[in-house]
Write a protein that holds these residues in place. Structure first.
Motif, PDB file in Angstrom:
ATOM      1  N   GLN A  54       0.856  -1.181   0.000  1.00 10.30           N
ATOM      2  CA  GLN A  54       0.000   0.000   0.000  1.00 10.30           C
ATOM      3  C   GLN A  54       0.896   1.236   0.000  1.00 10.30           C
ATOM      4  OE1 GLN A  54      -2.965   0.039   3.117  1.00 10.30           O
ATOM      5  NE2 GLN A  54      -4.224  -1.462   2.030  1.00 10.30           N
ATOM      6  N   THR A  55       0.597   2.187  -0.867  1.00  8.49           N
ATOM      7  CA  THR A  55       1.426   3.374  -0.983  1.00  8.49           C
ATOM      8  C   THR A  55       0.659   4.636  -0.599  1.00  8.49           C
ATOM      9  OG1 THR A  55       0.870   3.644  -3.327  1.00  8.49           O
ATOM     10  CG2 THR A  55       2.838   2.349  -2.794  1.00  8.49           C
ATOM     11  N   ALA A  56       1.387   5.570  -0.001  1.00  4.92           N
ATOM     12  CA  ALA A  56       0.786   6.841   0.400  1.00  4.92           C
ATOM     13  C   ALA A  56       0.641   7.792  -0.777  1.00  4.92           C
ATOM     14  CB  ALA A  56       1.630   7.477   1.505  1.00  4.92           C
TER      15      ALA A  56
ATOM     16  N   ARG B 282      -6.521   2.766   5.723  1.00  3.54           N
ATOM     17  CA  ARG B 282      -6.309   2.158   7.029  1.00  3.54           C
ATOM     18  C   ARG B 282      -7.162   0.920   7.234  1.00  3.54           C
ATOM     19  NH1 ARG B 282      -9.292   2.739  11.642  1.00  3.54           N
ATOM     20  NH2 ARG B 282      -8.239   2.092  13.582  1.00  3.54           N
ATOM     21  N   ARG B 283      -8.454   1.006   6.993  1.00  7.49           N
ATOM     22  CA  ARG B 283      -9.338  -0.138   7.248  1.00  7.49           C
ATOM     23  C   ARG B 283      -8.988  -1.329   6.354  1.00  7.49           C
ATOM     24  NH1 ARG B 283     -14.097   0.672  10.159  1.00  7.49           N
ATOM     25  NH2 ARG B 283     -14.442   2.798  10.882  1.00  7.49           N
ATOM     26  N   ARG B 284      -8.597  -1.044   5.124  1.00  7.41           N
ATOM     27  CA  ARG B 284      -8.224  -2.133   4.217  1.00  7.41           C
ATOM     28  C   ARG B 284      -6.933  -2.799   4.708  1.00  7.41           C
ATOM     29  NH1 ARG B 284      -7.982  -0.963  -2.121  1.00  7.41           N
ATOM     30  NH2 ARG B 284     -10.238  -0.845  -1.770  1.00  7.41           N
ATOM     31  N   ALA B 285      -5.996  -1.990   5.173  1.00 13.36           N
ATOM     32  CA  ALA B 285      -4.740  -2.544   5.689  1.00 13.36           C
ATOM     33  C   ALA B 285      -5.011  -3.472   6.871  1.00 13.36           C
ATOM     34  CB  ALA B 285      -3.801  -1.415   6.107  1.00 13.36           C
ATOM     35  N   ILE B 286      -5.876  -3.031   7.770  1.00 13.28           N
ATOM     36  CA  ILE B 286      -6.197  -3.856   8.942  1.00 13.28           C
ATOM     37  C   ILE B 286      -6.889  -5.150   8.513  1.00 13.28           C
ATOM     38  CG2 ILE B 286      -7.652  -3.966  11.013  1.00 13.28           C
ATOM     39  CD1 ILE B 286      -7.051  -0.977  11.420  1.00 13.28           C
TER      40      ILE B 286
ATOM     41  N   VAL C  42       0.734 -10.185   4.811  1.00 12.80           N
ATOM     42  CA  VAL C  42       1.724  -9.186   5.183  1.00 12.80           C
ATOM     43  C   VAL C  42       1.411  -7.909   4.402  1.00 12.80           C
ATOM     44  CG1 VAL C  42       4.165  -8.547   5.067  1.00 12.80           C
ATOM     45  CG2 VAL C  42       3.513 -10.876   5.716  1.00 12.80           C
ATOM     46  N   VAL C  43       1.421  -6.779   5.090  1.00 17.13           N
ATOM     47  CA  VAL C  43       1.155  -5.495   4.442  1.00 17.13           C
ATOM     48  C   VAL C  43       2.426  -4.655   4.496  1.00 17.13           C
ATOM     49  CG1 VAL C  43      -0.233  -3.390   4.416  1.00 17.13           C
ATOM     50  CG2 VAL C  43      -1.275  -5.574   5.094  1.00 17.13           C
ATOM     51  N   ILE C  44       2.874  -4.195   3.326  1.00 15.29           N
ATOM     52  CA  ILE C  44       4.068  -3.362   3.240  1.00 15.29           C
ATOM     53  C   ILE C  44       3.648  -1.951   2.855  1.00 15.29           C
ATOM     54  CG2 ILE C  44       6.350  -3.089   2.223  1.00 15.29           C
ATOM     55  CD1 ILE C  44       6.210  -6.046   1.375  1.00 15.29           C
ATOM     56  N   PHE C  45       4.008  -0.994   3.685  1.00 17.66           N
ATOM     57  CA  PHE C  45       3.661   0.400   3.429  1.00 17.66           C
ATOM     58  C   PHE C  45       4.819   1.091   2.708  1.00 17.66           C
ATOM     59  CE2 PHE C  45       1.353  -0.515   7.503  1.00 17.66           C
ATOM     60  CZ  PHE C  45       0.080  -0.544   6.950  1.00 17.66           C
ATOM     61  N   GLY C  46       4.559   1.589   1.504  1.00 20.96           N
ATOM     62  CA  GLY C  46       5.562   2.283   0.719  1.00 20.96           C
ATOM     63  C   GLY C  46       5.244   3.756   0.572  1.00 20.96           C
ATOM     64  N   ALA C  47       6.208   4.508   0.054  1.00 20.26           N
ATOM     65  CA  ALA C  47       6.074   5.948  -0.207  1.00 20.26           C
ATOM     66  C   ALA C  47       5.967   6.767   1.063  1.00 20.26           C
ATOM     67  CB  ALA C  47       4.893   6.239  -1.132  1.00 20.26           C
TER      68      ALA C  47
ATOM     69  N   ALA D 213       2.011   2.443  12.792  1.00 24.44           N
ATOM     70  CA  ALA D 213       1.838   1.557  13.951  1.00 24.44           C
ATOM     71  C   ALA D 213       0.666   2.021  14.809  1.00 24.44           C
ATOM     72  CB  ALA D 213       3.126   1.517  14.779  1.00 24.44           C
ATOM     73  N   ALA D 214       0.562   3.330  15.001  1.00 22.00           N
ATOM     74  CA  ALA D 214      -0.557   3.865  15.774  1.00 22.00           C
ATOM     75  C   ALA D 214      -1.878   3.644  15.053  1.00 22.00           C
ATOM     76  CB  ALA D 214      -0.341   5.354  16.049  1.00 22.00           C
ATOM     77  N   GLU D 215      -1.882   3.853  13.738  1.00 16.38           N
ATOM     78  CA  GLU D 215      -3.117   3.741  12.965  1.00 16.38           C
ATOM     79  C   GLU D 215      -3.646   2.310  12.935  1.00 16.38           C
ATOM     80  OE1 GLU D 215      -3.165   7.081   9.527  1.00 16.38           O
ATOM     81  OE2 GLU D 215      -1.537   5.638   9.362  1.00 16.38           O
TER      82      GLU D 215
END
Length: 242
Positions: free
Chosen positions: A101-103, A115-119, A127-132, A149-151
């Motif tokens: 998932q990219t910002a 956020r909801r999709r990541a959760i 495994v979810v990898i956050f890019g950008a 992490a907070a989200e």
């Protein structure tokens, strides 16, 4: 043996992916990280990852050489996506379902960060990898790790580095430097220990997210961290300085 955590966020520096190379991505290093993550996923722990891009491009360095800082940071964000896609490929080749998932919108390559999709992906064992990064210039991927992490309500941030914890001085320069076992957020900020930038530490403190700093180059350390073994340095609100 049960694990200590249900959901974790792993912060990987871009430099960690290049191994002993001076630049780029070492496929064997990425393969090793993927295999360790597969062991963690097999225990039922939900894993999210924020990856840096310093092995390809460092925005701060380019800005110091005269490039516009915002432009340099955006280029750095693109570098993190390259690393995220590489790690995704390595994980999926060994059977671990992964989502990037990219910002910054890159719909042909990855999902937008939602956020909801990541959760939901995490709950399904992906495994979810956050890019950008965070999608904004002037913020580091350390800050992104604390924010994500907070989200997603991660219980801990694992900061995997090339050293085995936090020291009171640079261990490469001072051989007698002391390695801390535990630290408070306040001490990290007051002593400017630079394990993460001050914005990231403040975010973790505000949301009571502990940070475990450990050596990524020692095989099995990611799994040991998840199992709660005493490795590296733990930073947290209830920790003492030791």
């Amino acid at each position: 043996m049960g694990t200590n955590y249900r959901r974790v966020l792993l912060k990987l520096s871009g430099e960690a992916l290049m191994g002993n190379m001076g630049y780029g991505i070492d496929p064997e290093v990425v393969k090793g990280i993927a295999e360790e993550l597969a062991e963690v996923v097999a225990t039922g722990v939900q894993v999210a990852i924020v990856v840096g891009g310093g092995n390809i491009f460092r925005g701060v360095k380019a800005a110091s050489a005269g490039m516009d800082r915002a432009t340099a940071d955006y280029i750095g964000m693109i570098a993190t996506v390259m690393n995220a896609m590489t790690l995704q490929d390595s994980l999926e080749r060994i059977g671990i379902q992964t989502r990037v998932q990219t910002a910054i919108a890159m719909q042909e390559l990855a999902e937008p960060y939602i956020r909801r999709r990541a959760i939901r992906h995490l709950e399904k064992g992906r495994v979810v990898i956050f890019g950008a990064g965070s999608g904004n210039p002037f913020f580091t991927t350390d800050t992104t790790a604390a924010l994500r992490a907070a989200e997603i309500e991660a219980e801990v941030i694992f900061k995997a580095t090339k050293v085995d914890g936090i020291y009171d001085a640079d261990p490469e320069i001072y051989p007698d430097a002391k390695r801390y076992k535990t630290l408070t957020y306040a001490h990290v900020l007051a002593q400017d220990l630079r394990v993460m930038d001050s914005t990231a530490i403040a975010l973790c403190k505000e949301n009571n997210i502990p940070i475990l700093v450990f050596d990524l180059t020692t095989r099995g350390n990611i799994h040991r961290a998840v199992m709660g073994e005493s490795i590296g340095t733990l930073v947290g609100g209830s920790c003492e300085i030791s």
